[in-house]
Structures are given as C-alpha cells and as structure tokens.
Scaffold this motif. Structure first.
Motif, mmCIF file in Angstrom:
data_model
loop_
_atom_site.group_PDB
_atom_site.id
_atom_site.type_symbol
_atom_site.label_atom_id
_atom_site.label_comp_id
_atom_site.label_asym_id
_atom_site.label_seq_id
_atom_site.Cartn_x
_atom_site.Cartn_y
_atom_site.Cartn_z
ATOM 1 N N TRP A 78 0.846 -1.187 0.000
ATOM 2 C CA TRP A 78 0.000 0.000 0.000
ATOM 3 C C TRP A 78 0.882 1.236 0.000
ATOM 4 O O TRP A 78 2.042 1.186 0.417
ATOM 5 C CB TRP A 78 -0.893 0.021 1.255
ATOM 6 N N HIS A 79 0.338 2.335 -0.468
ATOM 7 C CA HIS A 79 1.084 3.565 -0.579
ATOM 8 C C HIS A 79 0.322 4.715 0.069
ATOM 9 O O HIS A 79 -0.915 4.694 0.136
ATOM 10 C CB HIS A 79 1.336 3.908 -2.047
ATOM 11 N N LEU A 80 1.083 5.704 0.493
ATOM 12 C CA LEU A 80 0.519 6.968 0.944
ATOM 13 C C LEU A 80 1.256 8.076 0.182
ATOM 14 O O LEU A 80 2.421 8.334 0.451
ATOM 15 C CB LEU A 80 0.682 7.157 2.454
ATOM 16 N N GLN A 81 0.578 8.644 -0.798
ATOM 17 C CA GLN A 81 1.145 9.753 -1.559
ATOM 18 C C GLN A 81 0.862 11.039 -0.797
ATOM 19 O O GLN A 81 -0.310 11.358 -0.540
ATOM 20 C CB GLN A 81 0.529 9.814 -2.952
ATOM 21 N N MET A 82 1.924 11.763 -0.473
ATOM 22 C CA MET A 82 1.784 12.980 0.327
ATOM 23 C C MET A 82 2.256 14.174 -0.501
ATOM 24 O O MET A 82 3.431 14.231 -0.893
ATOM 25 C CB MET A 82 2.600 12.865 1.609
ATOM 26 N N ASN A 83 1.360 15.081 -0.787
ATOM 27 C CA ASN A 83 1.672 16.270 -1.573
ATOM 28 C C ASN A 83 1.509 17.530 -0.733
ATOM 29 O O ASN A 83 0.878 17.503 0.325
ATOM 30 C CB ASN A 83 0.747 16.348 -2.791
ATOM 31 N N SER A 84 2.070 18.621 -1.229
ATOM 32 C CA SER A 84 1.958 19.926 -0.549
ATOM 33 C C SER A 84 2.313 19.804 0.935
ATOM 34 O O SER A 84 1.580 20.275 1.806
ATOM 35 C CB SER A 84 0.544 20.485 -0.717
ATOM 36 N N LEU A 85 3.428 19.161 1.196
ATOM 37 C CA LEU A 85 3.808 18.886 2.582
ATOM 38 C C LEU A 85 4.113 20.177 3.330
ATOM 39 O O LEU A 85 4.651 21.146 2.771
ATOM 40 C CB LEU A 85 4.996 17.944 2.615
ATOM 41 N N LYS A 86 3.772 20.144 4.614
ATOM 42 C CA LYS A 86 3.975 21.283 5.493
ATOM 43 C C LYS A 86 4.881 20.858 6.650
ATOM 44 O O LYS A 86 5.010 19.667 6.950
ATOM 45 C CB LYS A 86 2.637 21.760 6.057
ATOM 46 N N SER A 87 5.453 21.827 7.325
ATOM 47 C CA SER A 87 6.334 21.499 8.447
ATOM 48 C C SER A 87 5.588 20.711 9.513
ATOM 49 O O SER A 87 6.170 19.840 10.168
ATOM 50 C CB SER A 87 6.930 22.780 9.037
ATOM 51 N N GLU A 88 4.307 20.997 9.679
ATOM 52 C CA GLU A 88 3.529 20.281 10.691
ATOM 53 C C GLU A 88 3.233 18.834 10.316
ATOM 54 O O GLU A 88 2.668 18.091 11.117
ATOM 55 C CB GLU A 88 2.221 21.017 11.001
ATOM 56 N N ASP A 89 3.596 18.419 9.098
ATOM 57 C CA ASP A 89 3.472 17.018 8.717
ATOM 58 C C ASP A 89 4.669 16.193 9.197
ATOM 59 O O ASP A 89 4.684 14.966 9.044
ATOM 60 C CB ASP A 89 3.359 16.879 7.197
#
Length: 128
Positions: A78-89
C-alpha cells in the motif's frame, strides 16, 4: 506471519511530495483493513488515512485532500502519496493493519488499538 515494513520517508522541503510504502512481507491472504498513522514528538499517535479490501478509503479531516492512500500493484503493498507537505506534517509515519476480516468495516478506524499489526515506522521531516 504478518510483518509490515514501511519505506519512503525522508527529508523534503515545504510544498514537496513523498510517497510512503507499506509492505506485508508475510504476504498474508484475505480481507484486510490498512491504515496510516503518524506521531510527532510529544504528541499522541494520530490517524492519517485508511483503505479497505473493497477499496473504500478514509482520510483525516486535517489533510484537506493533500494525501492519497492506495493499493500497490503488488499484493499486500500500500502507498501513501503525500503532496503539498507542510512542516507540521513532520512525524514518524506508521502503517497498521487488520487481517482476516469477513466484511468491510465501513467506517474510518481512527484509534490505534483497533489495529492488530504495526510497522516500525518511517521518519518524514518537512523542513527548508
């Protein structure tokens, strides 16, 4: 034997993207429910997203459409694509799963103790 292994974490600049992967090296058969959680220092582990055997997906409200959970082309990946990442991520990201289900759960499972199996986690750091 179920053994979840995460990969794909790292350091990324704000606004960037990462794709996390979770693989069940035990290649377990059957209906599953798979989720991603994250834990930042000093914070509780929080629900991010989940996907069911049927393909139904669930997301935490704070994501605002930035992350996408999916099944990989290989079974039990399974995958988790993470876009527009922020410092709080910034956090350690964990995959978790339940196997051997007879039917879909039909709702987001947001509490860690609802899951039976956990990976070791992968660090995601969002910083310039």
């Amino acid at each position: 034997q179920v053994q979840l292994v995460e990969s794909g974490g790292g350091l990324v600049q704000p606004g960037g993207s990462l794709r996390l992967s979770c693989t069940d090296s035990g290649n377990t058969f059957g209906r599953y429910y798979m989720g991603w959680f994250r834990q930042a220092p000093g914070h509780d582990r929080e629900f991010v997203a989940a996907i069911e055997w049927s393909g139904s997906t669930y997301y935490s409200d704070f994501l605002a459409g930035r992350f996408t959970i999916s099944r990989g082309s290989s079974r039990n990946t399974w995958h988790l694509q993470m876009n527009s990442l922020k410092s709080e991520d910034t956090a350690v990201y964990y995959c978790a799963a339940v196997f051997g289900l007879h039917t879909d759960i039909g709702r987001p499972m947001t509490t860690p103790n609802e899951y039976h199996y956990w990976g070791q986690g992968t660090q995601v750091t969002v910083s310039s």
